[in-house]
Enzyme design. Sequence first.
Site, mmCIF file in Angstrom:
data_model
loop_
_atom_site.group_PDB
_atom_site.id
_atom_site.type_symbol
_atom_site.label_atom_id
_atom_site.label_comp_id
_atom_site.label_asym_id
_atom_site.label_seq_id
_atom_site.Cartn_x
_atom_site.Cartn_y
_atom_site.Cartn_z
ATOM 1 N N ASN A 152 1.032 -2.292 2.243
ATOM 2 C CA ASN A 152 1.852 -3.248 1.482
ATOM 3 C C ASN A 152 2.355 -2.693 0.151
ATOM 4 O OD1 ASN A 152 -0.697 -3.412 0.339
ATOM 5 N ND2 ASN A 152 -0.642 -5.624 0.054
ATOM 6 N N GLU A 251 -11.282 -3.130 -2.201
ATOM 7 C CA GLU A 251 -10.333 -4.161 -2.662
ATOM 8 C C GLU A 251 -9.845 -4.848 -1.405
ATOM 9 O OE1 GLU A 251 -7.241 -5.994 -3.120
ATOM 10 O OE2 GLU A 251 -6.191 -4.214 -3.907
ATOM 11 N N CYS A 285 -2.345 -8.965 -1.643
ATOM 12 C CA CYS A 285 -3.693 -9.566 -1.647
ATOM 13 C C CYS A 285 -3.828 -10.591 -2.763
ATOM 14 C CB CYS A 285 -4.749 -8.489 -1.853
ATOM 15 S SG CYS A 285 -4.709 -7.252 -0.584
ATOM 16 N N GLU A 460 -10.151 -1.520 -10.111
ATOM 17 C CA GLU A 460 -9.165 -0.444 -10.176
ATOM 18 C C GLU A 460 -8.279 -0.695 -11.385
ATOM 19 O OE1 GLU A 460 -7.533 -0.600 -6.036
ATOM 20 O OE2 GLU A 460 -8.457 1.378 -5.930
HETATM 21 C C1 SIN Z 1 -2.568 -5.674 -3.265
HETATM 22 O O1 SIN Z 1 -1.929 -6.493 -2.647
HETATM 23 O O2 SIN Z 1 -3.566 -5.151 -2.763
HETATM 24 C C2 SIN Z 1 -2.216 -5.218 -4.645
HETATM 25 C C3 SIN Z 1 -1.249 -6.038 -5.346
HETATM 26 C C4 SIN Z 1 -1.014 -5.602 -6.772
HETATM 27 O O3 SIN Z 1 -1.403 -4.513 -7.204
HETATM 28 O O4 SIN Z 1 -0.418 -6.395 -7.472
#
Ligand code: SIN
Length: 482
Positions: A152, A251, A285, A460
Amino acid sequence: MRLELVETAALIDGLWIEADRTFDVTNPADGAVIAQVADLGASETKVAIEAAHRAFPAWAARTAKDRGAILRRWSDLMLLHAEALARLMTAEQGKPLAESRGEVVYGAAFVDWFAEEAKRSYGHAIPTPDPSKRLVSIKQPVGVCAAIAPWNFPIAMITRKVGPALAAGCTVVVKPAAETPLCALAIARLAVEAGVPAGVLNIVTGKDSGAIGKALCDDARVRKLSFTGSTPVGKLLYAQCAGTMKKLSLELGGNAPFIVFDDADLEAAVDGAIASKYRNTGQTCVCANRLIVQAGIHDAFAARLTEKVAAMKVGAGTDEGVTIGPLINAKAMRKVGDLVSEAILSGAEALTGGGPDPLDEDRFYTPTVLVGVTPDMRIFQEEIFGPVAALVRFETEAEAIELANATPFGLASYFYSRDVGRCWRVAEAIEAGMVGINEGIISTEVAPFGGVKDSGLGREGASEGLDEYLETKYLCFGGVGG
Ligand code: SIN
């Protein structure tokens, strides 16, 4: 459209490795094959681990300033080639070009920021309890690291791992998602150009994620594994890493609550919901998953949100003005379709959207607003990963918190209120690693990103993100006297 920076060979020990077998990388907007990439497996993964293991002592021995200079060149090269990288990203991942451009900048920022931060990986001088001893702690790189990245965010989720790892003095074996290996290979090519030595960064491409992941987990020389992806796969990797006692960053999935209280600024809440929910066509996410809206503002919020969502433009990410691209694949289309159909059958109502998009019913899902969602519905309980806002009505603050926490997940969360006391209370009560307060976009390289409960382990970004790639070693000097 001609794509630039297209590499189809894997990178191991500074060499571009072709393979007898290849796999297709396709454009999710039309299914066209963009490239055929080397399909490696467990044995090539071992070779990459060996290369990273050999390269580690020399890379770790360099100063943080020296490593930082190389990393900054890498970040600069990504920005120099930002347009080519963005076009490659939209081609293999599908997100609108404006978002791809944003991700290149976001991705490069992790490399640039950690290039600086590694210079500040301080230990401590510890006040001694015994006059004959002197106590000190130092930070050292963990060793060879494995990074398993999702589709993604094909650049940022790699640099968010590799940036701190390399800055800390670790070497890395990256397994990019099979859907999006081209961005990984393109930035690896720029890393080589920037001066990252052979073996320090290795990219193992392949379709058999299970075999590659297991080879990374089973090898004792890999001292840390960082994974971004689903909770079931994260749990499998967690178990597989137990045998070699690796450090882990996981994550994983989310089910972000987005609470709108009666006292919220309506326009700001709608804009925040759109930014959070529909970014990357709902495939992040941290996307708002459950819009939990207080009874007094519910109908006005739903109406304004619907107005704006109905005006969104669906299409290929390269088309002018498109804000909603294709979903990544047929499985994703099925999942989103099933969640929405089941919710509607159970009494929810679609104020806009509610099904696959007429543009191409196999690839695009019309941005949707659902009202009347209840906690017993699967759409409330599961991560949607699509452009669907599921609205749940509530009455009291206590009820909102209970609804927000009624999930095994705890990654991002959001709420809108203009009451400062409530802002503190709710922020503290929500079980999540991250809280957006009157804000729908929270991601940045300078802040710690990560979750609690089934959403994972570790952080992270920020100084916490560097610590994940460092071990603390305690030195006790005896016989000092005094
Ligand atoms: C993710 O969807 O894992 C990361 C999204 C983000 O860094 O904003």
